[in-house]
Design an enzyme around this catalytic site. Structure first.
Site, short mmCIF file in Angstrom:
data_model
loop_
_atom_site.label_atom_id
_atom_site.label_comp_id
_atom_site.label_asym_id
_atom_site.label_seq_id
_atom_site.Cartn_x
_atom_site.Cartn_y
_atom_site.Cartn_z
N TYR A 348 -34.55 74.69 24.16
CA TYR A 348 -34.75 75.80 24.25
C TYR A 348 -34.43 75.70 25.85
CZ TYR A 348 -36.84 76.51 19.48
OH TYR A 348 -37.53 76.36 18.32
N GLU A 367 -20.54 69.64 25.51
CA GLU A 367 -20.83 68.16 24.99
C GLU A 367 -19.96 66.07 25.14
OE1 GLU A 367 -23.94 66.90 26.26
OE2 GLU A 367 -25.08 68.02 25.35
#
Length: 397
Positions: A348, A367
């Site tokens: 989160y 990523e």
């Protein structure tokens, strides 16, 4: 490159002479009325610089221009007082030179000053881009944004939220350089003609969100004794900062956004400043995160891509709040990069989480690369080639 207006000149004439799109010349000379040029006025031509040529015996302007694949008129535009009938041996004249090589050298330890220098150089060669500061870091470093394009679709890319993921900055800067060169020289990237995307997309780039952290990873702690002592203490009494993710206050900037921030704080179970995973005393307490939030509200982006390392995955969802097109877009990102689309990282308070939550628009965390952060520069070329497809798809999807 600067040229100097003569009687009856026009920006359209310069566009044809130098084979540069007319709109790019207009955008490179904001504030100038193309219908009211004045003799002697300086006009910027994007994608060019000048080089000196020393006149030798037997030289002629026609031969010099032909050797550089230029029309003769180009020489008079950059040498306003040039007399073709009175060349002198040893005289130096300026000759236009089209930029066909990368100014950005990304395959190096790419620190803050290198980035700022490259932004300045790119702005000087490609003056149709807009550059500004979105705010300052804890230590007062400006955080630059680069804007390119005039379109209604508003796309944002950023890098180096995490200090030890600094390789994302030269990856973004290399793409910026390649994009600018392609649209100015009217060449393609991977067979894709890019000028239409200049017209269709406003691309916002923040290549280094966390400059203080990047400097800490690459150069070690600041000279200030008390700050150095504090940082070493936060870093488990180590002076090796290569694994540091946070900003200089020891706060993880990608845990700073009001998207169930309390759940991320509880998940990390880190209660004090340190190299990683400390969410701070509350959301949006750090200047770098505040700057990114303010920018996002100001620009009202249609989609955002935050570039991190590592894993070769693309996170594209948050609490099922993402719109349906997010999955279509991420599947194209996966196709062109070979990266794996993953809906949720089960975390989160990230930048893309907040964007999805508050705007209900596509947001992605990409990523790059594989291994242990900071990723080695030996991976740079491979990372760039895989990411290039994502950069392009972010424009055309």
């Amino acid at each position: 490159m600067d040229v100097f207006v003569r009687q009856n000149d026009s920006l359209w004439h310069y566009s044809q002479l130098f084979n540069v799109n007319y709109q790019l010349i207009i955008d490179s000379n904001s504030g100038i009325d193309p219908l009211a040029l004045m003799i002697g006025q300086k006009i910027k031509i994007p994608g060019f610089t000048t080089t000196g040529h020393h006149i030798k015996k037997g030289d002629s302007l026609w031969a010099i221009a032909k050797s550089r694949n230029l029309p003769l008129d180009a020489l008079f535009l950059v040498n306003p007082s040039l007399n073709a009938n009175a060349l002198q041996i040893g005289q130096t004249i300026s000759v236009p030179l089209r930029i066909t090589w990368r100014l950005v050298q990304g395959n190096q330890e790419y620190d803050y000053q290198t980035m700022m220098n490259d932004v300045k150089r790119l702005k000087s060669i490609y003056p149709f881009i807009k550059t500004s500061s979105i705010g300052d870091s804890v230590l007062g470093r400006e955080i630059p944004e680069v804007l390119i394009g005039n379109g209604d679709k508003r796309v944002h890319y950023d890098g180096s939220f995490h200090a030890n993921e600094w390789i994302t900055t030269p990856v973004i800067m290399t793409f910026l350089n390649d994009y600018l060169m392609a649209i100015t020289n009217q060449t393609g990237i991977r067979s894709l003609s890019l000028f239409p995307y200049y017209q269709q997309v406003m691309l916002s780039l923040v290549p280094m969100v966390n400059p203080d952290g990047v400097e800490l990873v690459l150069k070690g702690p600041p000279a200030n004794a008390s700050l150095k002592s504090q940082l070493v203490e936060w870093n488990n009494n180590s002076e090796d900062f290569s694994g540091w993710k946070a900003n200089i206050n020891g706060v993880d900037l990608n845990d700073q956004f009001p998207a169930k921030w309390e759940l991320e704080q509880a998940r990390n179970m880190v209660t004090k400043p340190g190299p990683a995973n400390y969410s701070g005393n509350g959301p949006l307490t750090q200047p770098e995160a505040i700057a990114m939030a303010d920018l996002t509200r100001k620009r009202n982006f249609d989609r955002v891509l935050a570039f991190h390392t590592q894993g070769e995955v693309i996170y594209w969802g948050f609490e099922d709040l993402e719109p349906p097109e997010s999955e279509t877009i991420v599947n194209e990102f996966a196709r062109v990069s070979g990266y794996e689309p993953v809906k949720s990282a089960n975390s989160y308070a990230g930048y893309k989480d907040w964007f999805i939550q508050d705007w209900r628009r596509p947001g992605f965390t990409v990523e790059l690369g594989k291994g242990k952060n900071p990723l080695p520069l030996t991976q740079f070329d491979e990372i760039y080639q895989k990411t290039l497809g994502i950069f392009l798809a972010g424009l055309y999807m």
